[in-house]
Design a protein around this motif. Structure first.
Motif, PDB file in Angstrom:
ATOM      1  N   ASP A  67       0.841  -1.197   0.000  1.00 30.80           N
ATOM      2  CA  ASP A  67       0.000   0.000   0.000  1.00 30.80           C
ATOM      3  C   ASP A  67       0.876   1.247   0.000  1.00 30.80           C
ATOM      4  N   THR A  79      -6.379   3.842  -5.482  1.00 31.08           N
ATOM      5  CA  THR A  79      -7.361   3.739  -4.414  1.00 31.08           C
ATOM      6  C   THR A  79      -8.464   4.779  -4.611  1.00 31.08           C
ATOM      7  N   ARG A 111      -2.067   0.751  -4.852  1.00 34.24           N
ATOM      8  CA  ARG A 111      -1.689  -0.519  -4.246  1.00 34.24           C
ATOM      9  C   ARG A 111      -1.122  -1.444  -5.307  1.00 34.24           C
ATOM     10  N   TYR A 159      -7.260  -5.241   1.764  1.00 37.49           N
ATOM     11  CA  TYR A 159      -7.422  -3.919   1.158  1.00 37.49           C
ATOM     12  C   TYR A 159      -8.693  -3.810   0.322  1.00 37.49           C
TER      13      TYR A 159
END
Length: 211
Positions: free
Chosen positions: A51, A78, A89, A129
């Motif tokens: 991330d 994101t 990511r 995530y």
């Protein structure tokens, strides 16, 4: 490929309503908060996730680095991504299932690829995530890069979590000798830092560390 196609078309009214992605298999052991996504409940891993939200490495640059390294990966922006403050990511699959203990060294390899700038949460074994977009925000982008599985890339420089430093290293020279900001793992990894090229640390510091 299927996930990459689905990410831009996955939209929710709120981030909390998006789906999770995680390259791991969980068991039935719940945490004190009644959550199955906890470190003790990870049975196997078949890849890792990284991330990035520091807003300096662009999504295009992230893709470029993965391609240059010839690393098999899925990269996506994101829901909070903007051009001025890029947040993205990277997901790197392994060639097969492994014990959970293997994941940490894979994350270190990805972290090294991006100058040690991944978020610390990337190293959390059970961290999952969200993917997709939120209504009213830019549509997320997703790109698949061809290459080798992360478990087959022991040649990559492995870099641990950021540690405190008197002077932060710059993005162009992430392994600056002026107050090392990262933990470099392994004798061979240290040897790769020797030289005057990009992401190298001169001669004195890496030779001293290797010794």
């Amino acid at each position: 490929q299927e996930l990459a196609k689905g990410i831009p078309n996955t939209v929710a009214s709120d981030k909390s309503r998006l789906l999770f992605v995680k390259l791991a298999r969980f068991g039935d052991l719940r945490s004190e908060k009644n959550c199955l996504r906890n470190n003790e409940n990870v049975l196997t891993v078949n890849g890792c996730e990284g991330d990035y939200d520091e807003g300096k490495i662009s999504f295009e640059n992230a893709i470029k680095r993965a391609k240059k390294a010839k690393l098999k990966a899925l990269l996506y922006t994101t829901s909070s991504y903007t051009k001025k403050a890029p947040a993205w990511r990277i997901i790197c699959p392994a060639s097969r299932d492994y014990p959970p203990s293997e994941r940490d060294k894979w994350v270190r390899r990805i972290n090294g690829l991006y100058g040690g700038n991944l978020c610390g949460a990337s190293f959390t074994l059970s961290q999952s995530y969200y993917y997709g977009g939120v209504e009213g925000r830019p549509k997320p982008r997703a790109v698949v890069v061809g290459g080798d599985y992360i478990d087959q890339r022991g040649d990559l420089v492995a870099v641990g979590k950021k540690v405190s430093s008197s002077r932060g290293a710059s993005l162009d020279d992430p392994f600056s000798a002026h107050g090392r900001q990262y933990t470099v793992v392994g004798f061979r990894a240290r040897l790769k830092l020797i030289g005057d090229g990009p992401n190298q640390d001169g001669y004195h510091m890496p030779v001293r560390d290797a010794i």
